[in-house]
Design an enzyme around this catalytic site. Structure first.
Site, mmCIF file in Angstrom:
data_model
loop_
_atom_site.group_PDB
_atom_site.id
_atom_site.type_symbol
_atom_site.label_atom_id
_atom_site.label_comp_id
_atom_site.label_asym_id
_atom_site.label_seq_id
_atom_site.Cartn_x
_atom_site.Cartn_y
_atom_site.Cartn_z
ATOM 1 N N SER A 116 7.023 1.407 -3.328
ATOM 2 C CA SER A 116 7.701 1.659 -2.047
ATOM 3 C C SER A 116 7.632 0.470 -1.086
ATOM 4 C CB SER A 116 7.115 2.896 -1.370
ATOM 5 O OG SER A 116 5.851 2.607 -0.819
ATOM 6 N N LYS A 158 2.089 1.264 4.181
ATOM 7 C CA LYS A 158 3.373 1.364 4.884
ATOM 8 C C LYS A 158 3.488 0.227 5.889
ATOM 9 C CE LYS A 158 4.714 5.537 3.425
ATOM 10 N NZ LYS A 158 5.934 5.765 2.662
#
Lengths: 432, 143
Positions: free
Chosen positions: B64, B101
């Site tokens: 991701s 993230k």
């Protein structure tokens, strides 16, 4: 017990320890354990040696055997972990290195606690305590409590209060507590709460009419010495506010041995520290042998003086040993891992080592071929035999060896990864 | 048989302190930690780790963060002592897991951004609702 104004800036002692250390170290890398009852088991997965508050709330006692808890673990949602000393050793050395930045004088008292000499106004001391607590939490990732008081015994007590009384928010400065509140607390607490006073001594004190800490504070130190010991007299003096427990050069904890001291003349070279490490290596070896123990993890540390803020260095390293050992050569060599971190020319007035992950030497008896690695042995044949008997991955050599080294007699079914000391066991972060 | 071949320690070689005593002249600006190694090989710890007490190495699992040059299996050097800012790549605790993230702090709220269109962003009302475990400072990308 209020202090005259003059006394306010006398040196004080901060006692810092990590809350439920082993469980907290596990939680730092596995946040899913947060809020769950967690226990860490002793070597061989024998009994609970660390309990998170949630586990304590379930009524699990210190030392409760795992085989008794296991049947109910699922129902409780209890997470039991084998002791991961490499992780605890590394986290410990980070905590100590960080605490060393706060004081000239730091005594690593056990794997998860230290005494520090501190100085300042009550407000400054409280601020320093809060700063230590915040820094350890932020940098290392484990929660600590801090107790600051005129003596070690009182600092320990203050720390206990900090832990048990939410109002302190983890930091308690003894002299800042109103005297009336202090006295009422001391009057309620059993002498057993005092550092160094255990079951049998408590009963003997009770016979003399000493039940609470306040009773002990009021006792005559000399009478206590005559009836009990110098050690207990020191405790009484310390409770009365006179520091008299010196730094111990050798300390034996439940699952660790510590050797450390301050030097009359600071050491300024890596060569000097190397010598010190040999002394400690031999001391540790002798002490381990005396108790019939071997160690698997060693932490070595040194520190500079705070009074010389330009040259600060508080190196601390955790070294997983290739096998459980009491061999002075191996222990000394492991201590040398500190040397690259020693800055030449900087004055180090203290250094020490700590050995953990102790297990009885007898454990290795069936495979004593490994006991002295300095002798040539038929290792190849041995490896094959062991692999055949215990399965692939049960034995290996050096870095490419197996997790945990030759640990076949040690039961560790619930071992977490050695997150910080092994490249192939790093914590995983999800990118999803 | 060798004993203790290079103890497995994740640890910086030295503090920045020795920079101060280095005989090598230091140009204006922040001194490079490399200065202490005027007499030896490059020590990655000295270059990559600012504070040994707060630095951990973690391994990435998943794709991701591909857009940030961070791939499955890469190692990240994470410094817990750094204050995460808007744009920092952070390790956050999400549902009890360490998750990587991009942190976005906007007037409307906090967003944990994936760097891969296949993964959704996560909105958080405020920074205080979020546990940031650490801030990534380097990616050891496998090329």
């Amino acid at each position: 017990m209020s202090k005259p104004a003059l006394m306010r800036h006398m040196p004080q002692i901060a006692h810092v320890d990590v809350n439920c250390f082993y469980a907290s170290a596990e939680r730092a890398f596995n946040p899913s354990l947060e809020g769950k009852p967690v226990i860490v088991l002793s070597n061989n997965d024998g009994c609970a040696v660390t309990r998170s508050p949630e586990a304590k709330a379930l009524g699990i006692g210190m030392g409760d055997p795992w085989f008794k808890l296991a049947p109910r673990a699922k129902e409780w949602g209890l997470v039991a972990l084998s002791s991961n000393y490499e992780l605890y050793g590394d986290i410990s050395s980070r905590v100590m290195e960080l605490l060393g930045r706060y004081s000239a004088w730091l005594e690593v008292y056990s794997i998860d606690e230290a005494f520090l000499g501190v100085k300042g106004s009550p407000a400054e001391l409280l601020a320093m305590g809060r700063s230590m607590k915040a820094a350890v939490r932020r940098n290392v990732g484990v929660p600590v409590c801090v107790g600051i008081a005129p003596t070690k015994t009182l600092a320990k007590l203050a720390n206990k209060w900090a832990k048990n009384n939410k109002a302190f928010d983890g930091v308690c400065h003894w002299d800042s507590i109103p005297a009336a509140q202090r006295e009422s607390l001391l009057g309620r607490l059993s002498v057993e709460e005092v550092w160094g006073i255990a079951g049998r001594l408590t009963r003997r004190l009770n016979v003399m009419g000493i039940f609470t800490i306040a009773d002990l504070v009021g006792a005559d130190p000399v009478a206590i010495r005559d009836k009990f010991s110098v050690v207990l007299m020191r405790t009484v003096l310390e409770l009365q506010g006179t520091p008299c427990i010196p730094m111990e050069e050798e300390r034996i904890g439940r699952d660790q041995l510590i050797f450390s001291r301050s030097f009359a003349k600071p050491i300024t070279t890596a060569a000097g520290i190397r010598q010190v490490m040999s002394v400690y290596g031999q001391q540790a070896s002798a002490r381990l042998a005396k108790h019939g123990l071997q160690a698997k993890v060693l932490t070595a540390f040194a520190g500079t003086s705070h009074f010389n803020p330009k040259d600060t260095s508080y190196p601390s390293v955790c070294v997983p040993l290739p096998m459980p050992t009491a061999d002075p050569v191996i222990l000394t060599k492991a201590g040398h891992a500190l040397l690259p971190r020693i800055v030449e020319g900087v004055r180090y007035p203290r250094a020490g080592i700590m050995v953990t992950d102790l297990r009885p030497s007898g454990n290795q008896a069936p495979l004593s071929l490994f006991e002295n690695p300095h002798e040539e042995r038929h290792i190849g044949t041995l490896l094959e035999d062991v692999t055949r008997r215990y399965g692939r991955g049960s034995i290996g050599l050096g870095h490419g060896g197996i997790r945990g080294g030759p640990d076949w007699t040690m039961k560790r079914d619930m071992l977490s990864p050695r997150y910080t000391t092994h490249w192939d066991e790093l914590p995983l972060v999800k990118a999803a | 048989m060798s004993v203790i071949v290079g103890p497995r320690v994740i640890d910086a070689g030295t503090s920045l302190l020795s920079v101060l005593v280095s005989p090598v002249p230091v140009a204006a600006g922040f001194p490079s930690p490399a200065q202490d190694y005027f007499d030896g090989r490059i020590d990655l710890n000295a270059h990559l780790i600012k504070d040994v007490t707060s630095t951990y190495v973690v391994r990435v699992s998943g794709e991701s963060m591909h857009g940030a040059g961070i791939s499955d299996g890469d190692e990240l050097i994470v410094d817990r002592a750094l204050e995460p800012r808007d744009g920092s790549v952070v390790v956050a605790v999400l549902d009890g897991e360490l998750t990587i993230k991009r942190l976005r702090i906007t007037p409307k709220g906090v967003i944990l951004q994936a760097e891969n269109p296949a993964y959704p962003d996560i909105e958080v009302p405020a920074l205080s609702d979020l546990t940031i475990w650490g801030t990534a400072v380097r990616c050891l990308h496998h090329v």
